[in-house]
Design a protein around this motif. Sequence first.
Motif, PDB file in Angstrom:
ATOM      1  N   ILE A 294       3.652  10.596   4.276  1.00 15.99           N
ATOM      2  CA  ILE A 294       3.181   9.365   3.638  1.00 15.99           C
ATOM      3  C   ILE A 294       2.389   9.750   2.399  1.00 15.99           C
ATOM      4  O   ILE A 294       1.517  10.625   2.449  1.00 15.99           O
ATOM      5  CB  ILE A 294       2.261   8.566   4.583  1.00 15.99           C
ATOM      6  CG1 ILE A 294       3.023   8.045   5.800  1.00 15.99           C
ATOM      7  CG2 ILE A 294       1.598   7.411   3.837  1.00 15.99           C
ATOM      8  CD1 ILE A 294       2.106   7.461   6.871  1.00 15.99           C
ATOM      9  N   MET A 295       2.681   9.093   1.280  1.00 17.23           N
ATOM     10  CA  MET A 295       1.885   9.258   0.073  1.00 17.23           C
ATOM     11  C   MET A 295       1.357   7.883  -0.333  1.00 17.23           C
ATOM     12  O   MET A 295       2.112   7.041  -0.820  1.00 17.23           O
ATOM     13  CB  MET A 295       2.717   9.848  -1.066  1.00 17.23           C
ATOM     14  CG  MET A 295       1.937  10.023  -2.365  1.00 17.23           C
ATOM     15  SD  MET A 295       0.621  11.267  -2.256  1.00 17.23           S
ATOM     16  CE  MET A 295       1.556  12.771  -2.545  1.00 17.23           C
ATOM     17  N   PRO A 296       0.067   7.600  -0.096  1.00 17.59           N
ATOM     18  CA  PRO A 296      -0.485   6.290  -0.453  1.00 17.59           C
ATOM     19  C   PRO A 296      -0.717   6.172  -1.950  1.00 17.59           C
ATOM     20  O   PRO A 296      -1.082   7.146  -2.616  1.00 17.59           O
ATOM     21  CB  PRO A 296      -1.808   6.258   0.309  1.00 17.59           C
ATOM     22  CG  PRO A 296      -2.193   7.692   0.457  1.00 17.59           C
ATOM     23  CD  PRO A 296      -0.920   8.475   0.545  1.00 17.59           C
ATOM     24  N   TYR A 297      -0.494   4.977  -2.470  1.00 20.31           N
ATOM     25  CA  TYR A 297      -0.757   4.681  -3.879  1.00 20.31           C
ATOM     26  C   TYR A 297      -1.550   3.381  -3.938  1.00 20.31           C
ATOM     27  O   TYR A 297      -1.111   2.357  -3.400  1.00 20.31           O
ATOM     28  CB  TYR A 297       0.543   4.532  -4.664  1.00 20.31           C
ATOM     29  CG  TYR A 297       1.367   5.795  -4.773  1.00 20.31           C
ATOM     30  CD1 TYR A 297       0.877   6.921  -5.436  1.00 20.31           C
ATOM     31  CD2 TYR A 297       2.650   5.871  -4.235  1.00 20.31           C
ATOM     32  CE1 TYR A 297       1.636   8.079  -5.549  1.00 20.31           C
ATOM     33  CE2 TYR A 297       3.419   7.015  -4.352  1.00 20.31           C
ATOM     34  CZ  TYR A 297       2.911   8.123  -5.006  1.00 20.31           C
ATOM     35  OH  TYR A 297       3.663   9.269  -5.125  1.00 20.31           O
ATOM     36  N   GLY A 298      -2.690   3.416  -4.595  1.00 20.39           N
ATOM     37  CA  GLY A 298      -3.522   2.226  -4.652  1.00 20.39           C
ATOM     38  C   GLY A 298      -3.960   1.815  -3.259  1.00 20.39           C
ATOM     39  O   GLY A 298      -4.099   2.643  -2.353  1.00 20.39           O
ATOM     40  N   ASP A 299      -4.170   0.509  -3.084  1.00 20.01           N
ATOM     41  CA  ASP A 299      -4.635  -0.004  -1.791  1.00 20.01           C
ATOM     42  C   ASP A 299      -3.559  -0.733  -1.007  1.00 20.01           C
ATOM     43  O   ASP A 299      -3.760  -1.037   0.170  1.00 20.01           O
ATOM     44  CB  ASP A 299      -5.799  -0.987  -2.010  1.00 20.01           C
ATOM     45  CG  ASP A 299      -7.006  -0.320  -2.632  1.00 20.01           C
ATOM     46  OD1 ASP A 299      -7.282   0.854  -2.288  1.00 20.01           O
ATOM     47  OD2 ASP A 299      -7.677  -0.966  -3.468  1.00 20.01           O
ATOM     48  N   ASP A 300      -2.398  -1.002  -1.646  1.00 17.10           N
ATOM     49  CA  ASP A 300      -1.459  -1.942  -1.044  1.00 17.10           C
ATOM     50  C   ASP A 300      -0.168  -1.336  -0.524  1.00 17.10           C
ATOM     51  O   ASP A 300       0.517  -1.959   0.286  1.00 17.10           O
ATOM     52  CB  ASP A 300      -1.106  -3.042  -2.052  1.00 17.10           C
ATOM     53  CG  ASP A 300      -2.301  -3.874  -2.453  1.00 17.10           C
ATOM     54  OD1 ASP A 300      -3.236  -3.998  -1.634  1.00 17.10           O
ATOM     55  OD2 ASP A 300      -2.318  -4.390  -3.590  1.00 17.10           O
ATOM     56  N   PHE A 301       0.220  -0.145  -0.994  1.00 16.03           N
ATOM     57  CA  PHE A 301       1.500   0.386  -0.559  1.00 16.03           C
ATOM     58  C   PHE A 301       1.464   1.901  -0.492  1.00 16.03           C
ATOM     59  O   PHE A 301       0.505   2.544  -0.930  1.00 16.03           O
ATOM     60  CB  PHE A 301       2.636  -0.101  -1.476  1.00 16.03           C
ATOM     61  CG  PHE A 301       2.606   0.442  -2.873  1.00 16.03           C
ATOM     62  CD1 PHE A 301       3.388   1.527  -3.224  1.00 16.03           C
ATOM     63  CD2 PHE A 301       1.812  -0.154  -3.854  1.00 16.03           C
ATOM     64  CE1 PHE A 301       3.377   2.023  -4.520  1.00 16.03           C
ATOM     65  CE2 PHE A 301       1.807   0.331  -5.150  1.00 16.03           C
ATOM     66  CZ  PHE A 301       2.588   1.424  -5.484  1.00 16.03           C
TER      67      PHE A 301
END
Length: 271
Positions: free
Chosen positions: A58-65
Amino acid sequence: MAPIDGPVILSPADVAQAMELSAEAGWNQLPADWRLFMAHGKVFGLFDGMVLVATAAIMPYGDDFAWIGMVLTRKDWRGRGHGTALLKTCIAELEALGRTALLDATPAGEPLYRSLGFEDGERFTRWQGVGGGASAASATPDPAALTAANAAFGADRTPLLIDFSARCPAARRSAPQGAAHAFGRDGRIATQIGPVVGADEAAVAELVEGVVAALDGPVFLDVADSRPLLVERLRALGFARQRPFLRMRKGPRPAPGRANETAVIAGPEFG
């Protein structure tokens, strides 16, 4: 290590084994790519004793996705559901956080992702060719390139782009007046150009030609199918179509970013 029925979170100590999985699959990642996931995201793994047999990241970007990638199973352990189990672990993690999950699927993976509730989005194609090996100095990048690339993507991923820039400075270029911006990274098999952003198709095509000319050896680009001029230029440079990708989404929020400004993605693992 945990038994094969229990996922664990991988650390830099596991990079060597993770590389064995991606190399066995014929993928382009280097240890630096795995370390990016471990530093800024999360890599789940399954072990059989001391042997890493499957991964998903998993690579999170920002707060939403967040992006899901690196879904791999060692050859001798395939067909037992290990990759699917880790994929479901990633989905559950993102659902618990209220994040939308995105991924770039190969045709072989599309049916599985649809069965898990993923919806179709944009289509991309990998193009493979050879760099021109020019000895000319790289064009000066626009300081606003990071801002433009993040806006087109829909979230701040500055650490990723800075890492790419350090690894492949020849690909870090901008068109005049900031009409387009390019980044790239080194790879196990080929230099990967991307992301490339810009709404002006002619500026994007000219910029990509300049990047290709400055690189040595094999080159990959994952190009939006909505960019016919860029595809035409790549064909003229001798590039060949390798494989398609379908962007897929699962979650409460719409796809992020500005699709009309995304010409080349950073790769299916990073989006």
